[in-house]
Enzyme design. Sequence first.
Site, PDB file in Angstrom:
ATOM      1  N   LYS A  23       0.941  -1.378   0.196  1.00  0.00           N
ATOM      2  CA  LYS A  23      -0.135  -0.061  -0.004  1.00  0.00           C
ATOM      3  C   LYS A  23       0.895   1.327   0.074  1.00  0.00           C
ATOM      4  CE  LYS A  23      -1.892  -1.108   3.796  1.00  0.00           C
ATOM      5  NZ  LYS A  23      -1.185  -2.533   4.077  1.00  0.00           N
ATOM      6  N   ARG A 137      11.913  -4.807   5.113  1.00  0.00           N
ATOM      7  CA  ARG A 137      11.630  -3.599   4.480  1.00  0.00           C
ATOM      8  C   ARG A 137      12.497  -2.650   5.478  1.00  0.00           C
ATOM      9  NH1 ARG A 137       5.508  -1.625   5.519  1.00  0.00           N
ATOM     10  NH2 ARG A 137       6.073  -2.531   7.362  1.00  0.00           N
TER      11      ARG A 137
HETATM   12  P1  AP5 Z   1       0.435   0.683   8.838  1.00  0.00           P
HETATM   13  O1  AP5 Z   1       1.876   1.654   8.912  1.00  0.00           O
HETATM   14  O2  AP5 Z   1      -0.464   1.259   7.992  1.00  0.00           O
HETATM   15  O3  AP5 Z   1       1.208  -0.680   8.496  1.00  0.00           O
HETATM   16  P2  AP5 Z   1       0.494  -1.907   7.758  1.00  0.00           P
HETATM   17  O4  AP5 Z   1      -0.949  -1.968   7.302  1.00  0.00           O
HETATM   18  O5  AP5 Z   1       0.781  -3.308   8.798  1.00  0.00           O
HETATM   19  O6  AP5 Z   1       1.035  -1.842   6.504  1.00  0.00           O
HETATM   20  P3  AP5 Z   1       2.530  -1.829   6.108  1.00  0.00           P
HETATM   21  O7  AP5 Z   1       3.019  -0.257   6.141  1.00  0.00           O
HETATM   22  O8  AP5 Z   1       3.512  -2.863   6.747  1.00  0.00           O
HETATM   23  O9  AP5 Z   1       2.723  -2.341   4.581  1.00  0.00           O
HETATM   24  P4  AP5 Z   1       2.560  -1.725   3.278  1.00  0.00           P
HETATM   25  O10 AP5 Z   1       1.097  -2.385   2.538  1.00  0.00           O
HETATM   26  O11 AP5 Z   1       2.188  -0.229   3.166  1.00  0.00           O
HETATM   27  O12 AP5 Z   1       3.641  -2.575   2.279  1.00  0.00           O
HETATM   28  P5  AP5 Z   1       4.967  -1.668   1.864  1.00  0.00           P
HETATM   29  O13 AP5 Z   1       4.424  -0.882   0.794  1.00  0.00           O
HETATM   30  O14 AP5 Z   1       5.739  -0.766   2.861  1.00  0.00           O
HETATM   31  O15 AP5 Z   1       0.049   0.344  10.465  1.00  0.00           O
HETATM   32  C1  AP5 Z   1       1.080  -0.025  11.575  1.00  0.00           C
HETATM   33  C2  AP5 Z   1       0.240   0.124  12.996  1.00  0.00           C
HETATM   34  O16 AP5 Z   1      -0.554   1.373  13.029  1.00  0.00           O
HETATM   35  C3  AP5 Z   1      -0.867  -0.915  12.672  1.00  0.00           C
HETATM   36  O17 AP5 Z   1      -0.598  -2.195  13.082  1.00  0.00           O
HETATM   37  C4  AP5 Z   1      -2.197  -0.363  13.689  1.00  0.00           C
HETATM   38  O18 AP5 Z   1      -1.548  -0.531  15.228  1.00  0.00           O
HETATM   39  C5  AP5 Z   1      -1.764   1.241  13.380  1.00  0.00           C
HETATM   40  N1  AP5 Z   1      -2.721   1.753  12.636  1.00  0.00           N
HETATM   41  C6  AP5 Z   1      -2.485   2.377  11.419  1.00  0.00           C
HETATM   42  N2  AP5 Z   1      -3.508   2.520  10.770  1.00  0.00           N
HETATM   43  C7  AP5 Z   1      -4.629   2.327  11.642  1.00  0.00           C
HETATM   44  C8  AP5 Z   1      -6.244   2.620  11.472  1.00  0.00           C
HETATM   45  N3  AP5 Z   1      -6.576   2.991  10.396  1.00  0.00           N
HETATM   46  N4  AP5 Z   1      -6.857   2.066  12.516  1.00  0.00           N
HETATM   47  C9  AP5 Z   1      -6.246   1.385  13.522  1.00  0.00           C
HETATM   48  N5  AP5 Z   1      -5.019   1.349  13.729  1.00  0.00           N
HETATM   49  C10 AP5 Z   1      -4.106   1.634  12.687  1.00  0.00           C
HETATM   50  O19 AP5 Z   1       5.759  -2.913   1.375  1.00  0.00           O
HETATM   51  C11 AP5 Z   1       6.299  -3.646   2.315  1.00  0.00           C
HETATM   52  C12 AP5 Z   1       7.654  -4.232   1.926  1.00  0.00           C
HETATM   53  O20 AP5 Z   1       7.578  -4.826   0.788  1.00  0.00           O
HETATM   54  C13 AP5 Z   1       8.554  -2.818   1.301  1.00  0.00           C
HETATM   55  O21 AP5 Z   1       9.945  -3.216   1.722  1.00  0.00           O
HETATM   56  C14 AP5 Z   1       8.401  -2.842  -0.061  1.00  0.00           C
HETATM   57  O22 AP5 Z   1       9.692  -2.275  -0.606  1.00  0.00           O
HETATM   58  C15 AP5 Z   1       8.210  -4.331  -0.431  1.00  0.00           C
HETATM   59  N6  AP5 Z   1       7.352  -4.521  -1.702  1.00  0.00           N
HETATM   60  C16 AP5 Z   1       6.106  -3.638  -1.740  1.00  0.00           C
HETATM   61  N7  AP5 Z   1       5.712  -4.302  -2.942  1.00  0.00           N
HETATM   62  C17 AP5 Z   1       6.201  -5.606  -3.265  1.00  0.00           C
HETATM   63  C18 AP5 Z   1       6.177  -6.511  -4.436  1.00  0.00           C
HETATM   64  N8  AP5 Z   1       5.232  -6.182  -5.186  1.00  0.00           N
HETATM   65  N9  AP5 Z   1       6.967  -7.359  -4.667  1.00  0.00           N
HETATM   66  C19 AP5 Z   1       8.181  -7.354  -3.372  1.00  0.00           C
HETATM   67  N10 AP5 Z   1       8.251  -6.336  -2.555  1.00  0.00           N
HETATM   68  C20 AP5 Z   1       7.350  -5.272  -2.360  1.00  0.00           C
END
Ligand code: AP5
Length: 228
Positions: A23, A137
Amino acid sequence: MDGAQTPNTSPVLILLGPPGAGKGTQARMLEEQFGFVQLSTGDLLRAAVAAGTEAGQRARSVMEAGELVSDEIVIAILRDRMAQPDCAKGVILDGFPRTAVQAEALDRLLEETGQKIDAAVSLEVDDAAMVTRISGRYTCGTCGEGYHDSFKQPKAKGTCDKCGGTEFKRRADDNAETVASRLDAYHAQTAPLIAYYKAQGALIGIDAMGEIDDIARKMTAIVKTATA
Ligand code: AP5
Protein backbone atom coordinates in the site's frame (compact mmCIF):
# COMPACT_ATOMS: atom_id res chain seq x y z
CA MET A 1 -19.83 23.91 6.42
CA ASP A 2 -18.07 25.96 3.68
CA GLY A 3 -17.32 22.89 1.56
CA ALA A 4 -21.04 22.26 1.17
CA GLN A 5 -21.44 25.52 -0.83
CA THR A 6 -18.66 24.80 -3.33
CA PRO A 7 -18.73 21.13 -4.35
CA ASN A 8 -15.39 19.51 -3.66
CA THR A 9 -14.46 17.18 -6.48
CA SER A 10 -10.96 16.27 -5.23
CA PRO A 11 -10.30 12.57 -5.82
CA VAL A 12 -10.40 10.12 -2.92
CA LEU A 13 -8.70 6.76 -3.42
CA ILE A 14 -8.52 3.99 -0.83
CA LEU A 15 -5.83 1.31 -0.75
CA LEU A 16 -6.89 -1.84 1.11
CA GLY A 17 -4.64 -4.77 1.87
CA PRO A 18 -2.84 -6.63 4.63
CA PRO A 19 0.46 -5.47 6.14
CA GLY A 20 3.18 -5.72 3.50
CA ALA A 21 0.77 -5.77 0.55
CA GLY A 22 2.51 -2.73 -0.92
CA LYS A 23 0.00 0.00 0.00
CA GLY A 24 2.69 2.48 1.01
CA THR A 25 4.93 1.63 -1.95
CA GLN A 26 2.13 2.14 -4.47
CA ALA A 27 0.67 5.20 -2.68
CA ARG A 28 4.00 7.00 -2.85
CA MET A 29 4.33 6.25 -6.58
CA LEU A 30 0.81 7.54 -7.22
CA GLU A 31 1.50 10.63 -5.14
CA GLU A 32 4.50 11.43 -7.33
CA GLN A 33 2.66 10.71 -10.56
CA PHE A 34 -0.70 12.38 -9.94
CA GLY A 35 0.11 14.96 -7.25
CA PHE A 36 -2.36 13.45 -4.78
CA VAL A 37 -1.46 13.37 -1.08
CA GLN A 38 -0.67 10.00 0.51
CA LEU A 39 -2.42 9.81 3.87
CA SER A 40 -1.04 6.88 5.86
CA THR A 41 -2.64 6.57 9.27
CA GLY A 42 0.33 4.37 10.23
CA ASP A 43 2.72 7.25 9.40
CA LEU A 44 0.47 9.79 11.18
CA LEU A 45 0.34 7.57 14.29
CA ARG A 46 4.11 6.98 14.24
CA ALA A 47 4.59 10.77 14.05
CA ALA A 48 2.25 11.18 17.05
CA VAL A 49 4.21 8.54 18.98
CA ALA A 50 7.52 10.25 18.13
CA ALA A 51 6.12 13.66 19.15
CA GLY A 52 4.82 12.19 22.43
CA THR A 53 1.31 13.62 21.97
CA GLU A 54 -1.49 12.24 24.13
CA ALA A 55 -2.83 10.21 21.18
CA GLY A 56 0.69 8.95 20.48
CA GLN A 57 1.18 7.83 24.05
CA ARG A 58 -2.10 5.92 23.93
CA ALA A 59 -1.27 4.37 20.53
CA ARG A 60 2.30 3.26 21.22
CA SER A 61 1.79 -0.05 23.05
CA VAL A 62 -1.16 -1.00 20.83
CA MET A 63 0.99 -0.58 17.71
CA GLU A 64 3.87 -2.49 19.25
CA ALA A 65 1.47 -5.40 19.88
CA GLY A 66 0.27 -5.33 16.25
CA GLU A 67 -3.30 -4.51 17.24
CA LEU A 68 -5.51 -1.73 15.92
CA VAL A 69 -5.47 1.68 17.57
CA SER A 70 -8.91 2.84 18.75
CA ASP A 71 -11.30 4.17 16.10
CA GLU A 72 -11.72 7.38 18.12
CA ILE A 73 -8.01 8.26 17.94
CA VAL A 74 -7.54 7.29 14.30
CA ILE A 75 -10.66 9.04 13.03
CA ALA A 76 -9.68 12.27 14.85
CA ILE A 77 -6.16 12.16 13.36
CA LEU A 78 -7.45 11.47 9.85
CA ARG A 79 -10.14 14.15 10.04
CA ASP A 80 -7.58 16.80 11.08
CA ARG A 81 -5.19 15.80 8.32
CA MET A 82 -7.85 15.79 5.61
CA ALA A 83 -8.84 19.33 6.56
CA GLN A 84 -5.39 20.64 5.62
CA PRO A 85 -5.20 22.64 2.35
CA ASP A 86 -2.84 20.30 0.47
CA CYS A 87 -5.54 17.59 0.51
CA ALA A 88 -7.48 19.67 -2.02
CA LYS A 89 -5.19 18.03 -4.62
CA GLY A 90 -6.82 14.67 -3.85
CA VAL A 91 -5.91 11.96 -1.36
CA ILE A 92 -4.77 8.35 -1.36
CA LEU A 93 -5.85 6.74 1.90
CA ASP A 94 -3.19 4.18 2.85
CA GLY A 95 -4.22 2.04 5.83
CA PHE A 96 -7.53 3.82 6.48
CA PRO A 97 -10.29 2.80 6.93
CA ARG A 98 -9.49 -0.43 8.79
CA THR A 99 -12.79 -1.11 10.57
CA ALA A 100 -16.49 -0.75 9.77
CA VAL A 101 -16.70 2.19 12.20
CA GLN A 102 -13.87 3.97 10.36
CA ALA A 103 -15.48 3.29 6.95
CA GLU A 104 -18.77 4.79 8.14
CA ALA A 105 -16.96 7.80 9.63
CA LEU A 106 -15.22 8.34 6.28
CA ASP A 107 -18.55 8.21 4.45
CA ARG A 108 -19.92 10.88 6.81
CA LEU A 109 -16.84 13.07 6.39
CA LEU A 110 -17.05 12.87 2.59
CA GLU A 111 -20.76 13.67 2.74
CA GLU A 112 -19.86 16.86 4.63
CA THR A 113 -17.20 17.88 2.09
CA GLY A 114 -19.25 16.78 -0.93
CA GLN A 115 -16.60 14.30 -2.05
CA LYS A 116 -16.99 10.70 -3.11
CA ILE A 117 -14.78 7.62 -3.10
CA ASP A 118 -13.40 7.29 -6.63
CA ALA A 119 -12.01 3.80 -6.07
CA ALA A 120 -11.23 1.39 -3.23
CA VAL A 121 -8.39 -0.76 -4.54
CA SER A 122 -7.84 -4.06 -2.76
CA LEU A 123 -4.25 -5.36 -3.10
CA GLU A 124 -4.64 -9.15 -3.17
CA VAL A 125 -1.62 -11.05 -1.82
CA ASP A 126 -0.63 -14.31 -0.09
CA ASP A 127 -0.20 -13.97 3.68
CA ALA A 128 2.87 -16.22 3.63
CA ALA A 129 4.81 -13.77 1.46
CA MET A 130 4.00 -10.82 3.69
CA VAL A 131 6.36 -11.86 6.48
CA THR A 132 9.27 -11.86 3.99
CA ARG A 133 8.25 -8.50 2.60
CA ILE A 134 7.91 -6.91 6.02
CA SER A 135 11.00 -8.36 7.62
CA GLY A 136 13.15 -7.01 4.74
CA ARG A 137 11.65 -3.54 4.74
CA TYR A 138 13.52 -0.33 5.55
CA THR A 139 12.96 3.34 4.75
CA CYS A 140 15.01 6.46 4.18
CA GLY A 141 15.28 8.33 7.48
CA THR A 142 15.12 11.67 5.66
CA CYS A 143 12.29 11.40 3.08
CA GLY A 144 10.63 8.09 4.03
CA GLU A 145 11.18 6.38 0.66
CA GLY A 146 10.63 2.64 1.11
CA TYR A 147 13.17 -0.08 0.28
CA HIS A 148 13.57 -3.84 0.72
CA ASP A 149 16.67 -5.97 1.37
CA SER A 150 15.84 -8.23 -1.61
CA PHE A 151 13.14 -6.61 -3.73
CA LYS A 152 13.98 -2.92 -3.88
CA GLN A 153 17.44 -1.61 -3.04
CA PRO A 154 18.74 1.91 -3.68
CA LYS A 155 20.51 2.23 -7.05
CA ALA A 156 23.67 3.44 -5.26
CA LYS A 157 24.27 1.35 -2.15
CA GLY A 158 23.56 3.28 1.07
CA THR A 159 22.14 6.36 -0.70
CA CYS A 160 18.43 7.11 -1.09
CA ASP A 161 17.40 7.33 -4.78
CA LYS A 162 14.94 10.07 -4.01
CA CYS A 163 16.69 12.54 -1.69
CA GLY A 164 20.31 11.36 -1.42
CA GLY A 165 19.89 10.65 2.30
CA THR A 166 22.28 8.12 3.84
CA GLU A 167 20.42 7.26 7.07
CA PHE A 168 17.90 4.39 6.93
CA LYS A 169 15.57 2.98 9.57
CA ARG A 170 13.44 -0.08 10.32
CA ARG A 171 10.06 -0.09 12.09
CA ALA A 172 9.70 -1.41 15.64
CA ASP A 173 6.66 -3.51 14.65
CA ASP A 174 8.34 -5.18 11.65
CA ASN A 175 9.14 -8.50 13.35
CA ALA A 176 7.64 -11.94 12.70
CA GLU A 177 5.62 -12.06 15.94
CA THR A 178 3.98 -8.67 15.49
CA VAL A 179 3.36 -9.31 11.80
CA ALA A 180 1.27 -12.37 12.77
CA SER A 181 -0.92 -10.19 15.03
CA ARG A 182 -1.19 -7.54 12.32
CA LEU A 183 -2.34 -10.16 9.80
CA ASP A 184 -4.91 -11.47 12.31
CA ALA A 185 -6.22 -7.93 12.86
CA TYR A 186 -6.44 -7.44 9.10
CA HIS A 187 -8.49 -10.59 8.50
CA ALA A 188 -10.81 -10.04 11.47
CA GLN A 189 -11.45 -6.31 11.20
CA THR A 190 -10.35 -4.94 7.82
CA ALA A 191 -11.02 -7.66 5.23
CA PRO A 192 -14.81 -7.26 5.70
CA LEU A 193 -14.45 -3.79 4.16
CA ILE A 194 -13.88 -5.47 0.80
CA ALA A 195 -17.57 -6.44 0.79
CA TYR A 196 -18.51 -2.97 2.09
CA TYR A 197 -16.88 -1.22 -0.88
CA LYS A 198 -18.09 -3.87 -3.31
CA ALA A 199 -21.63 -3.05 -2.23
CA GLN A 200 -20.90 0.65 -2.88
CA GLY A 201 -19.64 -0.19 -6.40
CA ALA A 202 -16.21 1.28 -5.57
CA LEU A 203 -14.14 -1.90 -5.20
CA ILE A 204 -11.39 -2.85 -7.64
CA GLY A 205 -9.35 -5.96 -6.84
CA ILE A 206 -5.79 -6.23 -8.11
CA ASP A 207 -3.29 -9.12 -8.02
CA ALA A 208 -0.44 -7.58 -6.00
CA MET A 209 1.96 -10.56 -5.98
CA GLY A 210 3.94 -9.40 -9.04
CA GLU A 211 6.79 -6.94 -9.56
CA ILE A 212 6.40 -3.49 -8.01
CA ASP A 213 6.56 -1.74 -11.41
CA ASP A 214 3.98 -4.05 -13.00
CA ILE A 215 1.57 -3.39 -10.16
CA ALA A 216 2.28 0.33 -10.47
CA ARG A 217 1.27 0.21 -14.15
CA LYS A 218 -2.04 -1.44 -13.21
CA MET A 219 -2.59 1.14 -10.47
CA THR A 220 -1.96 4.00 -12.90
CA ALA A 221 -4.58 2.66 -15.29
CA ILE A 222 -7.09 2.22 -12.47
CA VAL A 223 -6.54 5.75 -11.14
CA LYS A 224 -6.78 7.33 -14.61
CA THR A 225 -10.09 5.58 -15.26
CA ALA A 226 -11.50 6.22 -11.78
CA THR A 227 -10.69 9.93 -11.78
CA ALA A 228 -11.42 10.69 -15.46
P1 AP5 B 1 0.63 0.72 8.91
O1 AP5 B 1 1.80 1.62 8.97
O2 AP5 B 1 -0.55 1.13 8.11
O3 AP5 B 1 1.14 -0.71 8.52
P2 AP5 B 1 0.44 -1.91 7.73
O4 AP5 B 1 -0.96 -1.81 7.28
O5 AP5 B 1 0.73 -3.04 8.60
O6 AP5 B 1 1.07 -1.84 6.37
P3 AP5 B 1 2.56 -1.79 6.08
O7 AP5 B 1 3.06 -0.38 6.12
O8 AP5 B 1 3.28 -2.78 6.94
O9 AP5 B 1 2.59 -2.40 4.62
P4 AP5 B 1 2.30 -1.77 3.20
O10 AP5 B 1 1.11 -2.44 2.61
O11 AP5 B 1 2.31 -0.27 3.21
O12 AP5 B 1 3.59 -2.34 2.45
P5 AP5 B 1 4.87 -1.58 1.90
O13 AP5 B 1 4.50 -0.79 0.68
O14 AP5 B 1 5.63 -0.87 2.97
O15 AP5 B 1 0.07 0.45 10.40
C1 AP5 B 1 0.93 0.16 11.48
C2 AP5 B 1 0.13 0.07 12.76
O16 AP5 B 1 -0.51 1.34 13.02
C3 AP5 B 1 -1.03 -0.95 12.74
O17 AP5 B 1 -0.60 -2.24 13.09
C4 AP5 B 1 -1.99 -0.33 13.79
O18 AP5 B 1 -1.55 -0.59 15.09
C5 AP5 B 1 -1.83 1.18 13.54
N1 AP5 B 1 -2.81 1.71 12.56
C6 AP5 B 1 -2.53 2.29 11.35
N2 AP5 B 1 -3.66 2.67 10.74
C7 AP5 B 1 -4.68 2.34 11.57
C8 AP5 B 1 -6.10 2.45 11.47
N3 AP5 B 1 -6.69 2.99 10.37
N4 AP5 B 1 -6.85 1.99 12.51
C9 AP5 B 1 -6.27 1.44 13.61
N5 AP5 B 1 -4.92 1.29 13.76
C10 AP5 B 1 -4.14 1.73 12.74
O19 AP5 B 1 5.73 -2.85 1.40
C11 AP5 B 1 6.32 -3.72 2.34
C12 AP5 B 1 7.72 -4.12 1.84
O20 AP5 B 1 7.58 -4.92 0.68
C13 AP5 B 1 8.61 -2.93 1.44
O21 AP5 B 1 9.94 -3.20 1.80
C14 AP5 B 1 8.48 -2.87 -0.09
O22 AP5 B 1 9.67 -2.37 -0.70
C15 AP5 B 1 8.22 -4.33 -0.45
N6 AP5 B 1 7.28 -4.49 -1.55
C16 AP5 B 1 6.19 -3.74 -1.84
N7 AP5 B 1 5.57 -4.22 -2.95
C17 AP5 B 1 6.28 -5.32 -3.33
C18 AP5 B 1 6.14 -6.26 -4.40
N8 AP5 B 1 5.16 -6.16 -5.30
N9 AP5 B 1 7.05 -7.25 -4.50
C19 AP5 B 1 8.08 -7.36 -3.60
N10 AP5 B 1 8.27 -6.50 -2.58
C20 AP5 B 1 7.38 -5.48 -2.44
